[in-house]
Scaffold this active site. Structure first.
Site, PDB file in Angstrom:
ATOM      1  N   ARG A  70       0.716  -1.281  -0.151  1.00  0.00           N
ATOM      2  CA  ARG A  70      -0.123   0.001  -0.006  1.00  0.00           C
ATOM      3  C   ARG A  70       0.837   1.288   0.021  1.00  0.00           C
ATOM      4  O   ARG A  70       1.864   1.175   0.410  1.00  0.00           O
ATOM      5  CB  ARG A  70      -0.909   0.025   1.210  1.00  0.00           C
ATOM      6  N   TYR A 198      -1.520  -3.504  -6.997  1.00  0.00           N
ATOM      7  CA  TYR A 198      -1.377  -4.474  -5.300  1.00  0.00           C
ATOM      8  C   TYR A 198      -2.520  -4.271  -4.703  1.00  0.00           C
ATOM      9  O   TYR A 198      -3.355  -3.262  -4.668  1.00  0.00           O
ATOM     10  CB  TYR A 198      -0.270  -3.413  -4.614  1.00  0.00           C
ATOM     11  N   LYS A 207      -9.824  -2.408   1.480  1.00  0.00           N
ATOM     12  CA  LYS A 207      -9.666  -1.291   2.143  1.00  0.00           C
ATOM     13  C   LYS A 207     -10.127  -0.102   1.756  1.00  0.00           C
ATOM     14  O   LYS A 207     -10.566   0.841   2.617  1.00  0.00           O
ATOM     15  CB  LYS A 207      -7.908  -0.827   2.043  1.00  0.00           C
ATOM     16  N   HIS A 227     -10.797  -2.357  11.174  1.00  0.00           N
ATOM     17  CA  HIS A 227      -9.667  -3.062  10.563  1.00  0.00           C
ATOM     18  C   HIS A 227      -9.515  -4.445  11.488  1.00  0.00           C
ATOM     19  O   HIS A 227      -8.267  -4.397  12.401  1.00  0.00           O
ATOM     20  CB  HIS A 227      -8.224  -2.332  10.569  1.00  0.00           C
ATOM     21  N   SER A 249      -1.369  -3.772  10.003  1.00  0.00           N
ATOM     22  CA  SER A 249      -1.128  -4.836   9.056  1.00  0.00           C
ATOM     23  C   SER A 249       0.310  -5.413   9.241  1.00  0.00           C
ATOM     24  O   SER A 249       1.183  -4.843   9.874  1.00  0.00           O
ATOM     25  CB  SER A 249      -1.020  -4.009   7.740  1.00  0.00           C
ATOM     26  N   ALA A 250      -0.071  -6.775   9.024  1.00  0.00           N
ATOM     27  CA  ALA A 250       1.324  -7.806   9.402  1.00  0.00           C
ATOM     28  C   ALA A 250       1.720  -7.775  10.738  1.00  0.00           C
ATOM     29  O   ALA A 250       2.885  -7.596  11.185  1.00  0.00           O
ATOM     30  CB  ALA A 250       2.506  -7.239   8.494  1.00  0.00           C
ATOM     31  N   CYS A 251       0.740  -7.616  11.716  1.00  0.00           N
ATOM     32  CA  CYS A 251       0.861  -7.865  13.124  1.00  0.00           C
ATOM     33  C   CYS A 251       0.069  -9.053  13.952  1.00  0.00           C
ATOM     34  O   CYS A 251      -0.015  -8.973  14.911  1.00  0.00           O
ATOM     35  CB  CYS A 251       0.573  -6.291  13.909  1.00  0.00           C
ATOM     36  N   ASP A 278      -9.300  -9.546   8.502  1.00  0.00           N
ATOM     37  CA  ASP A 278      -8.872  -8.280   8.280  1.00  0.00           C
ATOM     38  C   ASP A 278      -9.861  -7.330   8.559  1.00  0.00           C
ATOM     39  O   ASP A 278      -9.574  -6.193   9.047  1.00  0.00           O
ATOM     40  CB  ASP A 278      -8.508  -8.309   6.850  1.00  0.00           C
ATOM     41  N   ARG A 368       2.285 -12.260  -0.576  1.00  0.00           N
ATOM     42  CA  ARG A 368       0.762 -12.512  -0.365  1.00  0.00           C
ATOM     43  C   ARG A 368       0.396 -13.860  -0.892  1.00  0.00           C
ATOM     44  O   ARG A 368       0.546 -14.030  -2.063  1.00  0.00           O
ATOM     45  CB  ARG A 368      -0.236 -11.320  -0.707  1.00  0.00           C
TER      46      ARG A 368
HETATM   47  P1  GDP Z   1      -1.873  -9.512   9.597  1.00  0.00           P
HETATM   48  O1  GDP Z   1      -1.367  -8.768   8.478  1.00  0.00           O
HETATM   49  O2  GDP Z   1      -2.056  -8.580  10.658  1.00  0.00           O
HETATM   50  O3  GDP Z   1      -3.051 -10.544   9.362  1.00  0.00           O
HETATM   51  O4  GDP Z   1      -0.723 -10.599  10.256  1.00  0.00           O
HETATM   52  P2  GDP Z   1      -0.328 -11.964   9.969  1.00  0.00           P
HETATM   53  O5  GDP Z   1      -1.231 -12.878  10.784  1.00  0.00           O
HETATM   54  O6  GDP Z   1      -0.177 -12.261   8.622  1.00  0.00           O
HETATM   55  O7  GDP Z   1       1.181 -11.954  10.732  1.00  0.00           O
HETATM   56  C1  GDP Z   1       2.134 -11.099   9.970  1.00  0.00           C
HETATM   57  C2  GDP Z   1       3.469 -11.536  10.383  1.00  0.00           C
HETATM   58  O8  GDP Z   1       3.689 -11.576  11.833  1.00  0.00           O
HETATM   59  C3  GDP Z   1       3.876 -12.995  10.000  1.00  0.00           C
HETATM   60  O9  GDP Z   1       5.192 -13.213   9.564  1.00  0.00           O
HETATM   61  C4  GDP Z   1       3.525 -13.870  11.222  1.00  0.00           C
HETATM   62  O10 GDP Z   1       4.198 -15.250  11.079  1.00  0.00           O
HETATM   63  C5  GDP Z   1       3.802 -12.995  12.308  1.00  0.00           C
HETATM   64  N1  GDP Z   1       3.336 -13.304  13.420  1.00  0.00           N
HETATM   65  C6  GDP Z   1       1.815 -13.458  13.618  1.00  0.00           C
HETATM   66  N2  GDP Z   1       1.335 -13.766  14.847  1.00  0.00           N
HETATM   67  C7  GDP Z   1       2.624 -13.711  15.552  1.00  0.00           C
HETATM   68  C8  GDP Z   1       2.889 -13.902  17.135  1.00  0.00           C
HETATM   69  O11 GDP Z   1       1.820 -14.363  17.900  1.00  0.00           O
HETATM   70  N3  GDP Z   1       4.106 -14.028  17.587  1.00  0.00           N
HETATM   71  C9  GDP Z   1       4.944 -13.617  16.522  1.00  0.00           C
HETATM   72  N4  GDP Z   1       6.319 -13.432  16.892  1.00  0.00           N
HETATM   73  N5  GDP Z   1       4.986 -13.461  15.259  1.00  0.00           N
HETATM   74  C10 GDP Z   1       3.621 -13.470  14.895  1.00  0.00           C
HETATM   75  P1  PGA Z   2      -2.910  -7.209   6.278  1.00  0.00           P
HETATM   76  O1  PGA Z   2      -3.813  -6.709   5.136  1.00  0.00           O
HETATM   77  O2  PGA Z   2      -3.873  -6.328   7.766  1.00  0.00           O
HETATM   78  O3  PGA Z   2      -3.463  -8.477   6.511  1.00  0.00           O
HETATM   79  O4  PGA Z   2      -1.729  -6.966   6.449  1.00  0.00           O
HETATM   80  C1  PGA Z   2      -3.458  -6.103   4.265  1.00  0.00           C
HETATM   81  C2  PGA Z   2      -3.201  -4.496   4.702  1.00  0.00           C
HETATM   82  O5  PGA Z   2      -3.705  -4.107   5.486  1.00  0.00           O
HETATM   83  O6  PGA Z   2      -2.425  -3.894   3.807  1.00  0.00           O
HETATM   84 MN    MN Z   3      -5.260  -5.184   6.848  1.00  0.00          MN
HETATM   85 MN    MN Z   4      -3.764 -10.581   7.457  1.00  0.00          MN
END
Ligand code: GDP
Ligand code: PGA
Ligand code: MN
Ligand code: MN
Length: 583
Positions: A70, A198, A207, A227, A249-251, A278, A368
């Protein structure tokens, strides 16, 4: 073809006049249509088939190397009054933004097909669902929209019945970062996106519609577009408690939504049900509780870090019928990414070059997968329920290497709103720019709230009214680091131990200690049996660092100052109350 809705036909004709495509295709969402798109994209190299023995009907898409995430600095909310967009958004006057975008769209589809994608966000028969139409010149976008939304004939029928829809116009343009903008016109329920393919920039249902436009509509209509993942936790007595959680995102949203209980919990009868990973739309039901739906039909998940150990449900989900974007390949054309932990080696990196560690990671850090939610072993039948699921707890969280404990609970709703409003997290590869920089990301909505955060916080506060039976609010941090720089908490499946405490708090079955920042568990309040936690982890994850929190509250105070007089007084009072209690 065309529709029975004159306003839709007129808009499609106008867009076609402007963009001058070679052909116009109205998407019906059928299997045959999907197959034809896949064939076309394989023929022109947009998609590469993966190993059919290991990954049937799965494909790799390699994006333009400058188009991998993004683009928050190129994303605008274009309201008539600048203050309505707030300091949290880039703003441009609507007339100027339309002129700028229409100049880019002028003739941009020559030689291409214009696809009309009617889609429904949410179960097709749900009163909570909302429809839109995306026009795009990207077959990759069409294929992804078919996975991520309820797309095609049933959505068009609903749009014709309702007579209104969110308008989204998209073109990949030249994929030139200098000619790339994602513009939102909430007052016109319109989106214009140019120059990126993307997901977050181009799949407009996600989004752009389900968060930025929907958050604006939700404020006017008395609901919330967030979100958040939605997960159902079934306790050994057979009750399912639904939890909504907002992480940037990615957390960790996708992972928490698909959590597999640790062995001991599984044996005891715990189960986890996935509703969404999400986005969460929720509104008060007749009983005063908040009812939530997942407006999406698929997952657009982060590949790196996903493995049979960290997220077996995701691995099972993506075994077939999956579109991978920017992953690496093994020598025998299986998808590969850092952390997949499958004993295989990357042969070709995400850009299609022979893998060389000197070029950086083999898969792009924001690589992704796009896959239908129905393929997820833990996908809940309740995800299709038109009335949604009742939410028992709301959880906020982010990546905080220091200070923030594993979990704590808000004293009440207003305190919970402050906790959400003051969320901080280290930036990730999901957006372009530096990674690992701590920034404020209120409710994980910094990139997604379609209006002024001050009004958004006020909207959140307004749910606390007579008759409401609101969820309890919590904050978690899976990402606290130790002296050696490694995560202190094992995370993933073990996060259920924290959800157990949360559910028990909601049911009045677990204790906590009262601190100025909220209600914290003692180590002994959580089930930590069989967990290989260091002594450092056992203390640090549960500690309340008064000195550190003083500085944090001062920083939160400064953040709130950004919203000036528009900030609801109740939020400022919460911040002052805590700052005072910290001494
Ligand atoms: P989203 O983008 O919020 O959906 O996050 P994801 O579930 O796809 O996770 C993003 C990244 O964080 C990935 O590389 C996961 O392996 C990592 N991750 C997710 N959950 C955890 C956790 O509980 N502990 C740790 N250390 N890493 C995590
Ligand atoms: P994410 O979704 O939250 O799973 O990373 C895509 C984004 O927020 O860009
Ligand atoms: Mn998201
Ligand atoms: Mn996700």
């Amino acid at each position: 073809m065309s529709s029975r809705l004159e306003s839709l036909n007129t808009w499609v004709a106008e867009v076609a006049r402007l963009t001058r495509p070679q052909a116009v295709h109205w998407c019906d969402g059928s299997e045959a249509e999907y197959r034809a798109l896949l064939a076309r994209m394989q023929a022109d190299g947009t998609l590469l088939p993966l190993n059919p023995d290991t990954h049937p009907d799965s494909y790799l898409h390699r994006s333009h190397p400058d188009d991998v995430a993004r683009v928050e600095h190129l994303t605008f909310v274009c309201t008539r009054a600048r203050e309505d967009a707030g300091p949290n958004n880039n703003w441009m006057a609507p007339a100027e933004a339309h002129a700028k975008m229409d100049a880019l769209f002028d003739g941009c589809m020559q030689g291409r097909t214009l696809y009309v994608i009617p889609y429904c966000m949410g179960p097709i028969d749900s009163p909570l669902s909302r429809c839109g139409v995306e026009i795009t010149d990207s077959p990759y976008v069409v294929a992804n929209m078919r996975i991520m939304t309820r797309m095609g004939a049933p959505a068009l029928a609903r749009i014709e019945r309702e007579g209104h829809f969110v308008k989204g116009l998209h073109s990949i343009g030249e994929l030139d970062p200098e000619r790339r903008f994602i513009m939102h016109f909430p007052e016109e329920l319109t989106i214009k996106s140019y120059g990126s393919g993307y997901g977050g920039n181009a799949l407009l249902g996600k989004k752009c519609h389900a968060l930025r436009i929907a958050s604006w509509q939700a404020r006017q209509e008395g609901w919330l577009a967030e979100h958040m993942l939605i997960v159902g936790v079934e306790t050994p007595d057979g009750q399912v408690h639904y939890i909504a959680a907002a992480f940037p995102s990615a957390c960790g949203k996708t992972n928490l939504a698909m959590l597999i209980p640790p062995e001991r919990y599984r044996r005891a009868g715990w189960k986890v049900w996935t509703i969404g990973d999400d986005i969460c739309w929720m509104r008060p039901g007749p009983d005063g509780r908040l009812y939530a739906i997942n407006p999406e039909a698929g997952f657009f998940g982060v590949a790196p870090g996903t493995s049979a150990r960290s997220n077996p449900n995701a691995m099972a989900t993506i075994r077939a019928n999956t579109i991978f974007t920017n992953v690496a390949l093994t020598a025998d054309h299986q998808p590969w990414w850092e952390g997949i932990d499958d004993g295989k080696l990357p042969a070709v990196d995400w850009r299609g070059r022979p893998y060389d560690p000197a070029n950086g990671p083999a898969a792009h850090p924001n690589a992704r997968f796009t896959v239908s939610a129905k393929q997820c072993p833990s996908y809940s039948p309740m995800a299709e329920h038109p009335q949604g699921v009742p939410i028992s707890a709301i959880v906020f969280g982010g990546r905080r290497a220091s200070l923030v404990p594993l979990v704590f609970q808000a004293r009440d709703w207003a305190h919970g709103v402050l906790i959400g409003a003051s969320m901080g997290s280290e930036t990730t590869a999901a957006a372009t720019g530096a990674v690992g920089v701590m920034r404020r990301d209120p409710m994980a909505m910094k990139p997604f709230c379609g209006y002024n955060f001050a009004d958004y916080f006020a909207h959140w506060l307004s749910f606390d009214r007579p008759g409401a039976r609101l969820p309890a609010i919590f904050h978690v941090n899976w990402f606290r680091k130790g002296q050696d720089g490694r995560f202190l908490w094992p995370g993933f499946g073990e996060n259920l131990r924290v959800l157990e405490w949360i559910i028990k708090r909601v049911n009045g079955q677990a204790s906590a200690i009262d601190t100025p920042i909220g209600l914290l568990p003692r180590q002994t309040d959580l089930d930590l049996e069989d967990l290989p936690l260091s002594d450092e982890a056992r203390t640090t994850l549960f500690e309340f660092d008064r000195e550190g929190w003083r500085a944090e509250l001062a920083s939160i105070g400064q953040e709130l100052d950004r919203y000036g007089a528009r900030l609801p007084a109740a939020l400022r009072q919460q911040q002052q109350r805590i700052a005072k209690a910290l001494g």
